[in-house]
Write a protein that holds these residues in place. Structure first.
Motif, short mmCIF file in Angstrom:
data_model
loop_
_atom_site.label_atom_id
_atom_site.label_comp_id
_atom_site.label_asym_id
_atom_site.label_seq_id
_atom_site.Cartn_x
_atom_site.Cartn_y
_atom_site.Cartn_z
N GLY A 30 66.03 -8.32 -28.41
CA GLY A 30 65.45 -8.71 -27.13
C GLY A 30 65.90 -7.80 -26.00
N ARG A 31 67.17 -7.45 -25.99
CA ARG A 31 67.69 -6.55 -24.95
C ARG A 31 67.08 -5.16 -25.09
N ALA A 32 66.91 -4.71 -26.33
CA ALA A 32 66.34 -3.38 -26.55
C ALA A 32 64.90 -3.30 -26.06
N LEU A 33 64.13 -4.35 -26.30
CA LEU A 33 62.72 -4.32 -25.96
C LEU A 33 62.44 -4.63 -24.49
N TRP A 34 63.43 -5.16 -23.79
CA TRP A 34 63.30 -5.35 -22.34
C TRP A 34 64.08 -4.24 -21.62
N LYS A 35 63.92 -3.02 -22.11
CA LYS A 35 64.70 -1.91 -21.57
C LYS A 35 64.28 -1.55 -20.14
N GLN A 36 63.11 -2.07 -19.68
CA GLN A 36 62.74 -1.84 -18.27
C GLN A 36 63.72 -2.54 -17.34
N ALA A 37 64.36 -3.60 -17.85
CA ALA A 37 65.28 -4.38 -17.00
C ALA A 37 66.73 -4.21 -17.42
N ILE A 38 66.96 -3.92 -18.71
CA ILE A 38 68.33 -3.86 -19.24
C ILE A 38 68.59 -2.48 -19.83
N ASN A 39 69.60 -1.82 -19.35
CA ASN A 39 69.97 -0.52 -19.89
C ASN A 39 71.01 -0.71 -20.97
N ASP A 40 70.56 -0.74 -22.23
CA ASP A 40 71.45 -0.97 -23.36
C ASP A 40 71.00 -0.10 -24.53
N PRO A 41 71.34 1.19 -24.50
CA PRO A 41 70.85 2.12 -25.53
C PRO A 41 71.34 1.81 -26.94
N LEU A 78 48.43 -9.54 -24.86
CA LEU A 78 47.02 -9.61 -25.21
C LEU A 78 46.40 -10.93 -24.75
N ASN A 79 47.19 -11.99 -24.83
CA ASN A 79 46.71 -13.33 -24.45
C ASN A 79 46.98 -13.68 -22.99
N ASN A 80 47.47 -12.68 -22.20
CA ASN A 80 47.81 -12.94 -20.79
C ASN A 80 48.74 -14.13 -20.64
N ALA A 81 49.74 -14.21 -21.50
CA ALA A 81 50.69 -15.32 -21.45
C ALA A 81 51.45 -15.33 -20.12
N ARG A 82 51.78 -16.52 -19.67
CA ARG A 82 52.52 -16.63 -18.41
C ARG A 82 53.99 -16.26 -18.60
N GLU A 83 54.50 -16.40 -19.82
CA GLU A 83 55.87 -15.99 -20.12
C GLU A 83 55.81 -15.04 -21.32
N ILE A 84 56.38 -13.85 -21.17
CA ILE A 84 56.39 -12.87 -22.24
C ILE A 84 57.61 -13.12 -23.13
N SER A 85 57.43 -13.00 -24.43
CA SER A 85 58.53 -13.23 -25.37
C SER A 85 59.76 -12.42 -24.98
N GLY A 86 60.88 -13.10 -25.01
CA GLY A 86 62.15 -12.44 -24.71
C GLY A 86 62.55 -12.46 -23.25
N VAL A 87 61.67 -12.95 -22.37
CA VAL A 87 62.00 -12.92 -20.94
C VAL A 87 63.21 -13.79 -20.64
N ILE A 88 63.34 -14.91 -21.35
CA ILE A 88 64.47 -15.80 -21.09
C ILE A 88 65.77 -15.12 -21.49
N LEU A 89 65.73 -14.32 -22.57
CA LEU A 89 66.92 -13.60 -23.00
C LEU A 89 67.26 -12.47 -22.02
N ALA A 90 66.22 -11.80 -21.52
CA ALA A 90 66.45 -10.73 -20.54
C ALA A 90 67.11 -11.28 -19.28
N ILE A 91 66.60 -12.40 -18.78
CA ILE A 91 67.16 -13.01 -17.57
C ILE A 91 68.57 -13.50 -17.83
N ARG A 92 68.78 -14.11 -18.99
CA ARG A 92 70.12 -14.59 -19.33
C ARG A 92 71.12 -13.44 -19.36
N THR A 93 70.74 -12.33 -19.96
CA THR A 93 71.61 -11.15 -20.02
C THR A 93 71.95 -10.65 -18.62
N LEU A 94 70.93 -10.53 -17.78
CA LEU A 94 71.14 -10.01 -16.42
C LEU A 94 71.98 -10.97 -15.59
N TRP A 95 71.80 -12.27 -15.81
CA TRP A 95 72.60 -13.27 -15.07
C TRP A 95 74.08 -13.12 -15.45
#
Length: 342
Positions: free
Chosen positions: A58-69, A92-109
């Motif tokens: 999750g952290r790897a795929l949200w690299k726009q927000a998390i710098n974790d090489p 593709l489905n215009n979801a309101r929440e993208i998979s992994g967003v909760i993990l990205a926010i948790r990491t940044l918090w």
């Protein structure tokens, strides 16, 4: 594309920019050592241990927000591709929440609160303990740890796998993934949090009970039984009697644990009341989407997390559709020998 993806300043692509293509670090992931290790992880580890790799993915795929090489190496190809396919489907489905967003926010918090906690200690240099550290790479990516001794506590096989991947990365020609320690020091402590000797093992590894410390419990408490989770929290609370202590932890409410009743066990609907009862002070609770747990990643006002925040915490099922109100609470608490209960 929906509004959740529109805040480019916060590391999220603008509406007209696609989600970055998944480009695997083939040189390293295809090395015999790393490939065979991840194959063993997939076939031999249980869900709890494999969750370490899932978090890294999750952290790897949200690299726009998390710098974790290092995250993609810790995740492995299977977890990276699995979450990437979910993200593509959500977009593709215009979801309101993208998979992994909760993990990205948790990491940044946790990142932001850790940095603030360390800067609050006089002279810096507080110890940092990551319980259930998994494939966490904070010791290699956070400059705020430069004066801190970091202790990673986890199962021996998880720490061994992590060390093997780091060694392969260090010896690789792929300089983009060379691990560079940013912490003052790093000690790995092989221990099981369900056993009574983990604190002793931590101290044998150099942890000083009377030196200020920040304890990070990210994504671990709800995997424990109620009795084990409470014992861990009480041990940390007792440390408040010895020195300045900060606890950073996330809690699920009861409804959230029902999402996977075989995996999640410990829950607490009111952790901001539980922690003071154990001896912590200055307890602050946040929910995903709150001003300090947002990071520009939840722009759509109708996304699930914003809807939950607008409902009283006592409500168990959503009045609109009857779905369980599963919540993730982010808690910051502190303690000190000089504090007394108010």
């Amino acid at each position: 594309m929906n509004n959740i993806m529109s805040n480019h300043e916060n590391g999220i692509p603008e509406d007209n920019k696609p989600w970055p293509e998944l480009k695997l670090p083939e040189l390293l992931l295809n090395s015999g050592t790393v490939r065979s290790l991840h194959a063993a992880i997939e076939s031999e580890w249980d869900l709890l241990r494999r969750s370490a790799c899932q978090t890294a993915a999750g952290r790897a795929l949200w690299k726009q927000a998390i710098n974790d090489p290092l995250a993609e190496l810790f995740a492995g190809e299977t977890h990276l591709k699995s979450i990437y396919e979910k993200i593509k489907k959500d977009l593709l489905n215009n979801a309101r929440e993208i998979s992994g967003v909760i993990l990205a926010i948790r990491t940044l918090w946790f990142d932001s609160k850790l940095e603030a906690a360390l800067s609050s200690f006089d002279g810096g240099g507080a110890q940092v303990v990551l319980l259930g550290a998994g494939m966490d790479a904070r010791s290699y990516r956070l400059s705020c740890l430069k004066q801190s001794s970091v202790f990673e506590v986890d199962f021996p096989e998880v720490l061994d796998a992590k060390a093997t991947i780091l060694e392969a990365a260090a010896n690789s020609k792929d300089k983009n993934h060379h691990p560079i320690l940013t912490a003052k020091s790093l000690s790995r402590v092989a221990a099981d949090l369900t056993e009574d000797n983990w604190l002793e093992k931590l101290q044998i590894s150099g942890f000083e009970p009377k030196k200020s410390a920040v304890w990070i419990l990210e994504g671990i408490l709800y995997y424990l039984s109620h009795s084990h989770a409470m014992k861990v929290l009480k041990i940390i609370a007792e440390n408040c009697n010895l020195t300045d202590t900060v606890l950073l932890a996330d809690f699920m409410n009861k409804q959230a644990t029902t999402l996977s009743s075989s995996t999640f066990h410990f829950y607490c609907d009111w952790p901001d009341q539980l922690l003071p009862s154990l001896g912590f002070f200055d307890v602050k609770l946040s929910q995903i989407g709150d001003p300090d747990a947002h990071f520009g990643l939840l722009q759509d006002p109708l996304n699930l997390f914003n809807k939950l925040r607008n409902l009283p915490r006592s409500i168990q099922t959503h009045p609109d559709d009857g779905t369980p109100c599963g919540r993730l609470y982010l808690l910051q608490a502190s303690g000190s020998p000089n504090q007394t209960s108010s």
